[in-house]
Design a protein around this motif. Structure first.
Motif, PDB file in Angstrom:
ATOM      1  N   CYS A  52       0.678  -1.028   0.139  1.00  6.23           N
ATOM      2  CA  CYS A  52      -0.018   0.100   0.022  1.00  6.23           C
ATOM      3  C   CYS A  52       0.902   1.245  -0.027  1.00  6.23           C
ATOM      4  N   LEU A  53       1.974   1.315   0.703  1.00  2.00           N
ATOM      5  CA  LEU A  53       2.706   2.606   1.010  1.00  2.00           C
ATOM      6  C   LEU A  53       3.487   2.715  -0.493  1.00  2.00           C
ATOM      7  N   ALA A  54       4.201   1.566  -0.852  1.00  5.79           N
ATOM      8  CA  ALA A  54       4.667   1.515  -2.229  1.00  5.79           C
ATOM      9  C   ALA A  54       3.848   2.115  -3.240  1.00  5.79           C
ATOM     10  N   GLY A  55       2.590   1.493  -3.280  1.00  2.00           N
ATOM     11  CA  GLY A  55       1.509   1.993  -4.440  1.00  2.00           C
ATOM     12  C   GLY A  55       0.991   3.207  -4.333  1.00  2.00           C
ATOM     13  N   GLY A  56       1.312   3.855  -2.962  1.00  2.40           N
ATOM     14  CA  GLY A  56       0.508   5.202  -2.842  1.00  2.40           C
ATOM     15  C   GLY A  56      -0.892   5.243  -2.650  1.00  2.40           C
ATOM     16  N   VAL A  57      -1.435   3.944  -2.397  1.00  2.00           N
ATOM     17  CA  VAL A  57      -2.927   3.646  -2.368  1.00  2.00           C
ATOM     18  C   VAL A  57      -3.671   4.793  -1.317  1.00  2.00           C
ATOM     19  N   ASP A  58      -4.809   4.972  -1.352  1.00  2.00           N
ATOM     20  CA  ASP A  58      -5.596   5.702  -0.272  1.00  2.00           C
ATOM     21  C   ASP A  58      -6.581   4.823   0.646  1.00  2.00           C
ATOM     22  N   PHE A  59      -6.862   3.730  -0.145  1.00  2.00           N
ATOM     23  CA  PHE A  59      -7.546   2.838   0.742  1.00  2.00           C
ATOM     24  C   PHE A  59      -7.363   1.509   0.672  1.00  2.00           C
ATOM     25  N   LEU A  60      -7.497   0.590   1.820  1.00  2.00           N
ATOM     26  CA  LEU A  60      -7.075  -0.676   1.814  1.00  2.00           C
ATOM     27  C   LEU A  60      -8.399  -1.470   2.241  1.00  2.00           C
ATOM     28  N   ILE A  61      -9.132  -2.279   1.447  1.00  2.00           N
ATOM     29  CA  ILE A  61     -10.298  -2.721   1.637  1.00  2.00           C
ATOM     30  C   ILE A  61     -10.149  -4.169   2.077  1.00  2.00           C
ATOM     31  N   THR A  62     -10.681  -4.649   3.189  1.00  2.00           N
ATOM     32  CA  THR A  62     -10.185  -5.942   3.651  1.00  2.00           C
ATOM     33  C   THR A  62     -11.160  -6.363   4.906  1.00  2.00           C
ATOM     34  N   GLY A  63     -11.156  -7.524   5.125  1.00  2.00           N
ATOM     35  CA  GLY A  63     -11.963  -8.304   6.200  1.00  2.00           C
ATOM     36  C   GLY A  63     -11.114  -8.690   7.459  1.00  2.00           C
ATOM     37  N   ASP A  64      -9.748  -8.156   7.044  1.00  2.00           N
ATOM     38  CA  ASP A  64      -8.727  -8.760   8.169  1.00  2.00           C
ATOM     39  C   ASP A  64      -8.719  -8.246   9.371  1.00  2.00           C
ATOM     40  N   LYS A  65      -9.297  -8.961  10.424  1.00  2.00           N
ATOM     41  CA  LYS A  65      -9.296  -8.011  11.755  1.00  2.00           C
ATOM     42  C   LYS A  65      -7.733  -7.340  12.444  1.00  2.00           C
ATOM     43  N   ASP A  66      -6.688  -8.076  11.842  1.00  2.00           N
ATOM     44  CA  ASP A  66      -5.594  -7.653  12.275  1.00  2.00           C
ATOM     45  C   ASP A  66      -5.154  -6.502  11.521  1.00  2.00           C
ATOM     46  N   LEU A  67      -5.740  -6.129  10.460  1.00  2.00           N
ATOM     47  CA  LEU A  67      -5.496  -4.951   9.791  1.00  2.00           C
ATOM     48  C   LEU A  67      -6.558  -3.967   9.953  1.00  2.00           C
ATOM     49  N   LEU A  68      -7.764  -4.306  10.364  1.00  2.00           N
ATOM     50  CA  LEU A  68      -8.685  -3.381  10.857  1.00  2.00           C
ATOM     51  C   LEU A  68      -8.491  -2.699  12.071  1.00  2.00           C
ATOM     52  N   VAL A  69      -7.677  -3.288  12.864  1.00  2.00           N
ATOM     53  CA  VAL A  69      -7.442  -2.812  14.499  1.00  2.00           C
ATOM     54  C   VAL A  69      -6.277  -1.628  14.201  1.00  2.00           C
ATOM     55  N   ILE A  70      -5.622  -1.521  13.376  1.00  2.00           N
ATOM     56  CA  ILE A  70      -4.433  -0.642  13.377  1.00  2.00           C
ATOM     57  C   ILE A  70      -4.892   0.872  13.417  1.00  2.00           C
TER      58      ILE A  70
END
Length: 89
Positions: A52-70
């Motif tokens: 995401c950082l390398a791609g300069g993205v604005d959104f990460l769409i996920t259901g992964d709870k480990d990512l969602l709690v950051i």
């Protein structure tokens, strides 16, 4: 017939999500992360954030709870569930 599960997206939201993905699929970019991150409690998920950082993205769409709690990242990124993304203004 679609399976309905509480807390999951409905058929209308799924169609909107697929339509959105199809729109962006024409602008796919292959990235090669250069900066290592260590911010996720699941260390394997750090690679997703590095992309995401390398791609300069604005959104990460996920259901992964480990990512969602950051709560904090060293770069700007909104991490959303699919239903949050479909509902966003």
């Amino acid at each position: 017939m679609a399976l309905r599960t509480e807390g999951k997206i409905d058929d209308k939201q799924l169609k909107a999500l697929i339509s959105g993905i199809a729109t962006f699929a024409t602008r796919v970019k292959i990235v090669r992360p250069v900066k290592k991150l260590s911010v996720c409690r699941d260390i394997k998920d750090n690679m997703i954030l590095e992309c995401c950082l390398a791609g300069g993205v604005d959104f990460l769409i996920t259901g992964d709870k480990d990512l969602l709690v950051i709560l904090e990242l060293p770069f700007t990124l909104r991490i959303l569930t699919p239903s949050e993304f479909v509902k966003k203004d």
